[in-house]
Design an enzyme around this catalytic site. Structure first.
Site, PDB file in Angstrom:
ATOM      1  N   SER A  63       0.797  -1.237   0.000  1.00 48.54           N
ATOM      2  CA  SER A  63       0.000   0.000   0.000  1.00 48.54           C
ATOM      3  C   SER A  63       0.827   1.284   0.000  1.00 48.54           C
ATOM      4  CB  SER A  63      -0.921   0.025   1.218  1.00 48.54           C
ATOM      5  OG  SER A  63      -2.134  -0.568   0.883  1.00 48.54           O
ATOM      6  N   LYS A  66       0.369   3.496  -2.912  1.00 45.88           N
ATOM      7  CA  LYS A  66      -0.775   4.411  -3.057  1.00 45.88           C
ATOM      8  C   LYS A  66      -0.329   5.879  -3.018  1.00 45.88           C
ATOM      9  CE  LYS A  66      -4.038   1.009  -1.301  1.00 45.88           C
ATOM     10  NZ  LYS A  66      -4.558   0.312  -0.142  1.00 45.88           N
ATOM     11  N   TYR A 188      -3.569  -2.060 -10.290  1.00 44.21           N
ATOM     12  CA  TYR A 188      -3.494  -1.958  -8.818  1.00 44.21           C
ATOM     13  C   TYR A 188      -2.650  -3.094  -8.224  1.00 44.21           C
ATOM     14  CZ  TYR A 188      -4.828  -1.983  -3.934  1.00 44.21           C
ATOM     15  OH  TYR A 188      -4.768  -2.004  -2.574  1.00 44.21           O
ATOM     16  N   TYR A 240      -3.683   2.886   7.958  1.00 42.55           N
ATOM     17  CA  TYR A 240      -4.944   2.149   8.096  1.00 42.55           C
ATOM     18  C   TYR A 240      -5.744   2.722   9.267  1.00 42.55           C
ATOM     19  CZ  TYR A 240      -2.144  -1.093   5.284  1.00 42.55           C
ATOM     20  OH  TYR A 240      -1.332  -1.653   4.329  1.00 42.55           O
ATOM     21  N   VAL A 258       1.261  -3.811   3.884  1.00 46.17           N
ATOM     22  CA  VAL A 258       1.226  -5.098   4.583  1.00 46.17           C
ATOM     23  C   VAL A 258       2.484  -5.950   4.343  1.00 46.17           C
ATOM     24  CG1 VAL A 258      -1.278  -5.252   4.779  1.00 46.17           C
ATOM     25  CG2 VAL A 258      -0.147  -6.241   2.785  1.00 46.17           C
TER      26      VAL A 258
HETATM   27  N1  GLU Z   1      -2.423  -5.693  -1.837  1.00 44.77           N
HETATM   28  C1  GLU Z   1      -3.350  -5.829  -0.754  1.00 44.77           C
HETATM   29  C2  GLU Z   1      -4.721  -5.357  -1.108  1.00 44.77           C
HETATM   30  O1  GLU Z   1      -4.894  -4.400  -1.799  1.00 44.77           O
HETATM   31  C3  GLU Z   1      -2.862  -5.151   0.505  1.00 44.77           C
HETATM   32  C4  GLU Z   1      -2.263  -3.833   0.309  1.00 44.77           C
HETATM   33  C5  GLU Z   1      -1.834  -3.193   1.630  1.00 44.77           C
HETATM   34  O2  GLU Z   1      -2.732  -2.793   2.395  1.00 44.77           O
HETATM   35  O3  GLU Z   1      -0.636  -3.047   1.888  1.00 44.77           O
HETATM   36  O4  GLU Z   1      -5.679  -5.960  -0.689  1.00 44.77           O
END
Ligand code: GLU
Length: 304
Positions: A63, A66, A188, A240, A258
């Site tokens: 993530s 992002k 993604y 998060y 993650v």
């Molecule tokens: N690739 C996973 C997802 O999009 C986790 C990404 C993350 O939260 O680091 O579900």
């Protein structure tokens, strides 16, 4: 104390700080990672990087990507973007569908999965060859030419992306996604699979500590207003459902993934990346957070 001494001190204090969390196990490529891996890298505005531990080892940034895609999209779309994505913490899990129904397909923020999928949709509008564009952007930011996607991670992500497909389809039903859902999920899953070391991550986030300019090349990535916004979003939504606690303990804008990585910045000073794959129940690296808390405490400087 000097930056180098602070990093070495924290690294040695926390070298045995393991066994309190779980490595992400939703795909084999993540569950097989060495759970006691540990790395810290801090990059300063003069381009110097100070590191400790497994700082050259690449891992899945997940993530953290992002932030890269948001930076790419927001510099083109400006204020218009914020008609389709919010700027509030969600208070729900990163992959939750629950608010989308009530909020008519407008995700709460760009760092939960629903928001990131809208950003990726806009990225595809802007860059037809989005996968190339993303990796080129990351290479440019870091100055490292061989950063790339991990194809096996991307493939596993694709095979397990039922929930992301559901999110994208749901948003599309409200008209807030324009491209083919399969194309969005493909981009993604690939962006999540980018493999980088802490050294490379620290360098690639330095533009957020230096008003939008890559200090080593002088190249402008975005303006100070965009930097303010990206950093504000990281502070309020980057960890998060633990973003408030991270601000409380650490006091830096940051973004986690993650894969166990966290990157954070102190504007006009430095960027810092940590990697330790064991995650707490919020999906954040618990040793990563502990490291960063000790870092701002030892340094005596945070954004507050
Ligand atoms: N690739 C996973 C997802 O999009 C986790 C990404 C993350 O939260 O680091 O579900």
């Amino acid at each position: 104390m000097e930056l180098k001494n602070i990093i070495n001190k924290i690294f040695s204090e926390l070298s045995d700080y393991t066994g309190h969390g779980q490595v992400a196990d939703y795909i084999p490529a993540l569950s097989s990672v060495k759970r006691d891996s540990f790395a810290i890298s801090a990059a300063t505005l003069d381009g110097n990087v100070i590191s400790a531990g497994d700082f050259t080892e690449r891992f899945s940034i997940q993530s953290i990507s992002k932030v890269f895609t948001l930076a790419m999209v927001s510099r083109h779309l400006g204020d218009k973007l914020w008609e389709s994505v919010g700027r509030e913490p969600s208070g729900t899990a990163f992959n939750s569908l629950i608010q989308l129904e009530q909020e008519k397909g407008i995700p709460r923020n760009p760092f939960i999965n629903s928001g990131a999928l809208v950003i990726t949709d806009r990225l595809i509008d802007l860059y037809p060859d989005s996968k190339h564009a993303i990796i080129d952007f990351v290479r440019e930011l870091s100055g490292v030419k061989d950063i790339s996607y991990d194809k096996s991670v991307a493939l596993s992500e694709l095979e397990t992306s039922h929930r992301n497909l559901a999110l994208a389809n749901f948003i599309k039903s409200f008209g807030n996604i324009h491209n083919k859902v399969e194309d969005i999920i493909d981009v993604y899953c690939n962006q999540c699979s980018i493999s980088m070391s802490t050294e490379e991550l620290a360098k690639s986030f330095l533009f957020l500590a230096s008003g939008g300019v890559i200090p080593t090349t002088g190249q402008r990535v975005c303006g100070p207003r965009s930097v303010k916004r990206l950093n504000a979003l990281m502070l309020t939504c980057g960890l998060y459902n633990e973003s408030g606690d991270f601000a409380f303990r650490v006091g830096m804008p940051g973004k986690s993934g993650v894969g166990g990585g966290i990157v954070a910045v102190i504007p006009n000073k430095l960027s810092i990346a940590v990697w330790s794959p064991e995650l707490n129940s919020n999906g954040n690296s618990y040793r990563g957070i502990e490291t960063l808390e000790r870092f701002t405490t030892e340094l005596g400087i945070s954004v507050f």
